[in-house]
Design an enzyme around this catalytic site. Structure first.
Site, PDB file in Angstrom:
ATOM      1  N   SER A   1      41.934 -23.931  12.126  1.00  0.00           N
ATOM      2  CA  SER A   1      43.277 -24.502  11.617  1.00  0.00           C
ATOM      3  C   SER A   1      44.094 -23.407  12.564  1.00  0.00           C
ATOM      4  CB  SER A   1      43.607 -24.730  10.479  1.00  0.00           C
ATOM      5  OG  SER A   1      42.897 -25.609   9.959  1.00  0.00           O
TER       6      SER A   1
ATOM      7  N   ARG B   1      51.294 -20.253   8.889  1.00  0.00           N
ATOM      8  CA  ARG B   1      51.258 -20.861   7.678  1.00  0.00           C
ATOM      9  C   ARG B   1      52.057 -22.012   7.534  1.00  0.00           C
ATOM     10  NH1 ARG B   1      47.662 -19.586   3.495  1.00  0.00           N
ATOM     11  NH2 ARG B   1      46.846 -17.583   3.924  1.00  0.00           N
TER      12      ARG B   1
ATOM     13  N   HIS C   1      50.664 -24.820   9.647  1.00  0.00           N
ATOM     14  CA  HIS C   1      49.558 -25.420   8.972  1.00  0.00           C
ATOM     15  C   HIS C   1      49.851 -26.459   7.765  1.00  0.00           C
ATOM     16  CE1 HIS C   1      46.159 -24.620   5.899  1.00  0.00           C
ATOM     17  NE2 HIS C   1      45.413 -24.939   6.989  1.00  0.00           N
TER      18      HIS C   1
END
Lengths: 214, 214
Positions: free
Chosen positions: B16, B39, B42
């Site tokens: 990812s 993040r 994500h």
């Protein structure tokens, strides 16, 4: 000097829902399902989400009826569980998330998969799957595993709410669901977008439409 | 026949993060902050979020140092609290969400505002604000109220993570923060997008970068 903003929760909900209904064309959705689409958009702030929402015919009615009849809600993540507005639930329905269950790590090791995927096996082992509202808002592996277990003969939930998010398996797991939902009604968002806020918004809509009893 | 998908959690995280770093140009962000941007992306599955991320100079370092020194994390919603990966926290930091506190409804009535906004007053009354990491992932009214209380002389948090979402006040409250953060470091996403997953992802990044100790 106080800042200028809306402070009344019911008014905020009302204006939010009105804004969405004004900006988004909901015609392609059955009227019963439109409140769910509005809640999904409300949860993420993106009107173009409407373009990516996929569903099977009658899914909203099946999910709403399941909740009204007392179906449990199975959540893959604690965030999903905590986004569900309990007061909207029509039958004080049980909410389950087994991410902290002590049986989970051994089960994940046993099946060689993520803890989220192993939740599906625990739901199955404990007889929770049959007739349940399954709300997946985080892990693609949970949705993939659910389809695998259904292929292996697991009991069928009433409806699958498919909202895993991200870059690895999210789009693919939802495409697998939409391509063949194993006869189970579903509502999902295609592509990488998704998340726990959408999954819980879908449950809230099945439970209470656009009710703002919060 | 088993479905074909990645099942190893560490490999999923790694792929990812790699996909995001491949698809998104992070050059405009200081290198220390790039893991936080990754993040955030994500958490929502949207690479174009990078365009809307606003921050004050040095905010990442201040937030990371605050957590390392034991700062409490104040969350406006239970979903934010439950999205924080406790194992990443460097000092077993306290996480507070007061949405279920019995003092909240009377406080909301007293100040004529939402329960989320009244949390700010409870944080202030209980001496929690000073030096804290404030993570707002749901309610625009909470961010507006925080700015109001700061204008009235409330103790200053270490950093404000501003991720309220939606159609009423989300863009406006974040614009107010970005326009004048009252001298407090901040990281926020401009516009309607936001949400608890982003707020907790920001905390997770301040706590552990791209660590995948989950």
């Amino acid at each position: 000097m106080p800042l200028d903003y809306l402070r009344d929760p019911a008014a905020i909900y009302r204006k939010s829902f009105e804004t969405i209904q004004c900006e988004v064309t909901l015609d392609r959705f059955p009227s019963a399902m439109q409140p769910l689409v509005v809640r999904l958009i409300h949860a993420c702030g993106m009107t173009d989400l409407a373009d990516d929402i996929a569903f099977s015919a009658g899914a909203f009615e099946v999910g709403a009826a399941a909740l009204a009849a007392g179906a449990a809600v199975l959540c893959d993540a604690e965030m999903v569980r905590h986004g569900i507005i309990r007061r909207l639930l029509p039958a004080d329905n049980d909410l389950h998330c087994l991410l902290s269950d002590e049986a989970l790590r051994p089960k994940a090791a046993e099946i060689g998969n993520t803890r989220s995927a192993a939740e599906i096996d625990l739901w199955e082992d404990r007889g929770l799957l049959e007739g349940a509202v399954v709300a997946i808002g985080n892990a693609p592996t949970a949705l993939f595993r659910l389809l695998e277990r259904l292929d292996a003969g697991a009991a069928k939930p009433a409806i699958i709410l498919g909202f895993p998010v991200g870059f690895v398996g999210a789009a693919e797991s939802k495409a697998a669901l939409i391509g063949n939902s194993r006869g189970i009604p579903y509502i999902a968002v295609e592509g990488r977008r998704g998340g726990s806020a959408m999954a819980s918004a879908a449950v809230n809509a099945l439970a209470g439409g656009l009710g703002t009893n919060v």
